[in-house]
Design a protein around this motif. Structure first.
Motif, PDB file in Angstrom:
ATOM      1  N   GLU A 137      -5.873  -7.670  -2.484  1.00 36.90           N
ATOM      2  CA  GLU A 137      -6.749  -7.083  -3.496  1.00 36.90           C
ATOM      3  C   GLU A 137      -7.877  -6.288  -2.844  1.00 36.90           C
ATOM      4  OE1 GLU A 137      -9.858  -8.349  -7.053  1.00 36.90           O
ATOM      5  OE2 GLU A 137      -8.524  -9.879  -6.224  1.00 36.90           O
ATOM      6  N   SER A 138      -8.456  -6.839  -1.783  1.00 31.37           N
ATOM      7  CA  SER A 138      -9.533  -6.139  -1.076  1.00 31.37           C
ATOM      8  C   SER A 138      -9.042  -4.799  -0.540  1.00 31.37           C
ATOM      9  CB  SER A 138     -10.060  -6.998   0.079  1.00 31.37           C
ATOM     10  OG  SER A 138     -10.597  -8.222  -0.387  1.00 31.37           O
ATOM     11  N   LEU A 139      -7.853  -4.808   0.042  1.00 30.86           N
ATOM     12  CA  LEU A 139      -7.279  -3.585   0.605  1.00 30.86           C
ATOM     13  C   LEU A 139      -7.010  -2.544  -0.466  1.00 30.86           C
ATOM     14  CD1 LEU A 139      -4.782  -4.871   3.295  1.00 30.86           C
ATOM     15  CD2 LEU A 139      -6.423  -3.027   3.609  1.00 30.86           C
ATOM     16  N   ILE A 140      -6.398  -2.948  -1.546  1.00 31.07           N
ATOM     17  CA  ILE A 140      -6.054  -1.999  -2.611  1.00 31.07           C
ATOM     18  C   ILE A 140      -7.310  -1.368  -3.183  1.00 31.07           C
ATOM     19  CG2 ILE A 140      -5.199  -1.846  -4.987  1.00 31.07           C
ATOM     20  CD1 ILE A 140      -2.980  -3.801  -4.192  1.00 31.07           C
ATOM     21  N   ARG A 141      -8.330  -2.185  -3.391  1.00 27.68           N
ATOM     22  CA  ARG A 141      -9.547  -1.662  -4.007  1.00 27.68           C
ATOM     23  C   ARG A 141     -10.305  -0.736  -3.050  1.00 27.68           C
ATOM     24  NH1 ARG A 141     -12.119  -6.661  -7.349  1.00 27.68           N
ATOM     25  NH2 ARG A 141     -13.759  -5.109  -7.748  1.00 27.68           N
ATOM     26  N   LEU A 142     -10.179  -0.954  -1.748  1.00 26.39           N
ATOM     27  CA  LEU A 142     -10.742  -0.017  -0.780  1.00 26.39           C
ATOM     28  C   LEU A 142      -9.942   1.283  -0.761  1.00 26.39           C
ATOM     29  CD1 LEU A 142     -11.500  -2.405   2.221  1.00 26.39           C
ATOM     30  CD2 LEU A 142     -13.192  -1.111   0.919  1.00 26.39           C
ATOM     31  N   ALA A 143      -8.620   1.155  -0.816  1.00 29.67           N
ATOM     32  CA  ALA A 143      -7.761   2.343  -0.795  1.00 29.67           C
ATOM     33  C   ALA A 143      -7.990   3.219  -2.017  1.00 29.67           C
ATOM     34  CB  ALA A 143      -6.297   1.925  -0.716  1.00 29.67           C
ATOM     35  N   ARG A 144      -8.373   2.624  -3.130  1.00 27.84           N
ATOM     36  CA  ARG A 144      -8.609   3.394  -4.355  1.00 27.84           C
ATOM     37  C   ARG A 144      -9.700   4.449  -4.179  1.00 27.84           C
ATOM     38  NH1 ARG A 144      -8.701  -1.627  -8.687  1.00 27.84           N
ATOM     39  NH2 ARG A 144      -6.440  -1.801  -8.995  1.00 27.84           N
ATOM     40  N   VAL A 145     -10.617   4.203  -3.248  1.00 31.13           N
ATOM     41  CA  VAL A 145     -11.678   5.196  -3.022  1.00 31.13           C
ATOM     42  C   VAL A 145     -11.527   5.864  -1.657  1.00 31.13           C
ATOM     43  CG1 VAL A 145     -13.360   4.267  -4.643  1.00 31.13           C
ATOM     44  CG2 VAL A 145     -13.256   3.336  -2.324  1.00 31.13           C
ATOM     45  N   GLY A 146     -10.326   5.789  -1.084  1.00 33.16           N
ATOM     46  CA  GLY A 146     -10.015   6.629   0.056  1.00 33.16           C
ATOM     47  C   GLY A 146     -10.095   6.010   1.431  1.00 33.16           C
ATOM     48  N   PHE A 147     -10.359   4.714   1.532  1.00 31.58           N
ATOM     49  CA  PHE A 147     -10.406   4.092   2.854  1.00 31.58           C
ATOM     50  C   PHE A 147      -8.989   3.858   3.372  1.00 31.58           C
ATOM     51  CE2 PHE A 147     -14.582   2.978   1.171  1.00 31.58           C
ATOM     52  CZ  PHE A 147     -15.386   3.328   2.246  1.00 31.58           C
ATOM     53  N   PHE A 153     -12.369   8.407  -7.340  1.00 34.08           N
ATOM     54  CA  PHE A 153     -11.260   7.569  -6.877  1.00 34.08           C
ATOM     55  C   PHE A 153     -10.146   8.466  -6.360  1.00 34.08           C
ATOM     56  CE2 PHE A 153     -10.108   8.525 -11.238  1.00 34.08           C
ATOM     57  CZ  PHE A 153      -8.726   8.686 -11.199  1.00 34.08           C
ATOM     58  N   VAL A 154      -9.269   7.884  -5.554  1.00 35.84           N
ATOM     59  CA  VAL A 154      -8.109   8.619  -5.042  1.00 35.84           C
ATOM     60  C   VAL A 154      -6.955   8.441  -6.019  1.00 35.84           C
ATOM     61  CG1 VAL A 154      -6.419   8.788  -3.182  1.00 35.84           C
ATOM     62  CG2 VAL A 154      -8.834   8.434  -2.648  1.00 35.84           C
ATOM     63  N   SER A 155      -6.400   9.533  -6.458  1.00 36.31           N
ATOM     64  CA  SER A 155      -5.311   9.493  -7.430  1.00 36.31           C
ATOM     65  C   SER A 155      -4.029   8.964  -6.796  1.00 36.31           C
ATOM     66  CB  SER A 155      -5.071  10.900  -7.981  1.00 36.31           C
ATOM     67  OG  SER A 155      -3.933  10.905  -8.818  1.00 36.31           O
ATOM     68  N   GLY A 156      -3.177   8.406  -7.643  1.00 36.94           N
ATOM     69  CA  GLY A 156      -1.858   7.965  -7.191  1.00 36.94           C
ATOM     70  C   GLY A 156      -0.780   8.999  -7.418  1.00 36.94           C
ATOM     71  N   HIS A 157      -1.189  10.262  -7.631  1.00 37.04           N
ATOM     72  CA  HIS A 157      -0.204  11.284  -8.019  1.00 37.04           C
ATOM     73  C   HIS A 157       0.904  11.462  -6.985  1.00 37.04           C
ATOM     74  CE1 HIS A 157      -2.963  13.265  -5.433  1.00 37.04           C
ATOM     75  NE2 HIS A 157      -3.361  14.280  -6.186  1.00 37.04           N
ATOM     76  N   LEU A 158       0.561  11.506  -5.691  1.00 41.17           N
ATOM     77  CA  LEU A 158       1.581  11.761  -4.669  1.00 41.17           C
ATOM     78  C   LEU A 158       2.569  10.602  -4.557  1.00 41.17           C
ATOM     79  CD1 LEU A 158      -0.536  13.434  -1.843  1.00 41.17           C
ATOM     80  CD2 LEU A 158       0.940  14.544  -3.525  1.00 41.17           C
TER      81      LEU A 158
END
Length: 469
Positions: A324-334, A59-64
């Motif tokens: 929700e669809s967008l957020i869940r895609l963004a979580r893995v880098g889309f 998953f893509v971290s939210g650190h930044l």
């Protein structure tokens, strides 16, 4: 002391919020950071540190984004290689959160920078350890994800992991709580247990990896039987190491409402059509060429494994599920989502546009067809080990992640009648949509998958003991 595990089921991922005296720390945050910011606000606390256990691959971290929103520094352990603005902690370094202390334990093995964080209470007693992907409940992190980039072998990393566990984790007291980064279903280990927390004592007693009598035995135990990791893992690890667009920018692009004509224009520009509606709804009607990955399953993981990261994506969702669809895609880098169909599939139908569908059948129909259809082909899209543990006699096994390669379709002929199934029905709908997108339309989706097939009279099943052994 306040500790909260924030668990995301579809990624089997656990982030953590720790707080004392109005100061908080977040460990391994997801890309959508609102939950951490809002929790701190509700509790009247400020986020002082963001701790990362390693460069996550799943998953893509939210650190930044979290650092930008709070001003908190991002802390990684030793041997971290990145140009991002982070604090590189030393092994044994301590950070204070109110009356609590967080101690850095460098535990290379899953990756070179892998680090655990030991939480000590106000008396200095060890209370909990946040183990990232070093130690899971019933398992340890796989040592095969980092060796290519670092030119070291899987066995090298497994040896490092053994030393890290024996020198840093096993000596901790039995009552120290174990808070791992993942739970059951995660591809970051071989076979994680059903729980998302444990204790050091429980893991010493039950975790196979901690019970090996020697380093050599440990290396053999943790490296044998590893399945191929999802194809998107290296992409996410690179994103976490190098940086990414803010989630706000991704959301602004992706939440563009497209009318039917605008949607068709995007289709003509070769955008991928992703339909996130429930798989059972998708089969009854969809925009031709759509790929089904329903929000009702392991959505983000399958999206990352199947969809290209370098192509535009347009969405068809259940109305109200666009964000929700967008957020869940963004979580893995889309990040190349270019909008969604305003009004959903209903708008497509109302405009009189052509629709496609997938024929669903019950398992008793499969049982009736098998003896009389010489061109019937059962396509099992489960993993090889699932197939080996029991399958329809004569079925072809093509794991779902391999269906994106048109070459896998070479053996199918026009005369074949394809009956597709997985374990329960989620993956088979994804598979059917991929096959249709490749021009194969003579297919049926078996409702209930192998769970129902195995109980149906008239269908012969068998096991592949050679694979299981």
């Amino acid at each position: 002391m306040f500790i909260k595990q924030l668990y995301t089921n579809c990624l089997s991922e656990a982030a953590y919020y720790i707080e004392s005296e109005g100061e908080a720390a977040v460990i391994d945050p997801l890309r959508d950071i609102d939950a951490y910011v809002e929790l701190a606000k509700e509790r009247g606390a400020s986020i002082k540190y963001i701790f990362e256990t390693h460069f996550h691959a799943d998953f893509v971290s939210g650190h930044l984004d979290l650092a930008k929103a709070t001003g908190a520094p991002i802390v990684y352990g030793p041997d971290t290689d990145t140009r991002l603005p982070v604090t590189l902690a030393k092994d044994g370094q301590q950070f204070n959160i109110g009356k609590l202390t967080i101690k850095v334990l460098h535990t290379p093995g899953h990756t070179l920078e892998s680090t655990c964080y030991l939480l000590q209470d106000e008396t200095g007693k060890d209370h909990a350890v946040f183990t990232g992907d070093t130690l899971f409940v019933g398992d340890v992190g796989r040592p095969d994800l980092a060796q290519k980039a670092n030119e070291i072998t899987m066995e090298d990393l497994a040896g490092m992991l053994y030393e890290s566990l024996q020198n840093k984790i096993v000596p901790l007291a039995d009552d120290v709580i174990v808070y791992p980064a993942h739970g059951p279903g995660s591809s970051c280990g071989k076979n994680l247990g059903p729980n998302t927390t444990s204790t050091i004592g429980e893991q010493k007693a039950t975790n196979y990896a901690l019970q090996q009598s020697s380093k050599e035995d440990f290396i053999k135990a943790v490296t044998e039987g590893l399945s191929e990791p999802p194809s998107y893992f290296p992409i996410n690890a690179r994103i976490n190491r190098e940086g990414y667009d803010s989630l706000d920018e991704v959301m602004e692009r992706g939440l563009s409402a497209l009318n039917v004509e605008q949607f068709k224009e995007k289709m003509e520009q070769d955008a991928i059509i992703l339909d996130t509606r429930n798989s059972s709804v998708f089969t009854s009607g969809f925009v031709p060429g759509s790929i089904s990955i329903g929000l009702d399953g392991r959505f983000a993981e399958w999206a990352g494994s199947i969809l290209p990261f370098d192509k535009d994506i347009i969405l068809v969702t259940e109305q109200g599920k666009e964000k929700e669809s967008l957020i869940r895609l963004a979580r893995v880098g889309f990040s190349k989502i270019q909008g969604y169909l305003d009004g959903g599939f209903e708008a497509w139908q109302s405009a009189g546009e052509t629709a496609d569908l997938i024929i669903d059948i019950e398992v008793d129909e499969l049982a009736m067809d098998i003896p009389f259809d010489n061109h019937l082909v059962v396509v099992d899209v489960r993993k090889e080990v699932e197939y080996a543990d029991g399958h329809v006699k004569g079925a072809i096994n093509i794991p779902l992640n391999e269906l994106t390669d048109p070459g896998t379709m070479a053996d199918f002929e026009e005369k074949h009648n394809l009956y597709i199934h997985c374990a329960g029905g989620y993956r088979s709908v994804i598979a059917a949509s991929l096959l249709k997108r490749q021009g194969i339309h003579n297919l049926r989706n078996i409702l209930g998958g192998y769970a129902k097939i195995s109980q149906q009279e008239g269908i012969t099943t068998e096991k592949d003991t050679a694979v299981l052994n």
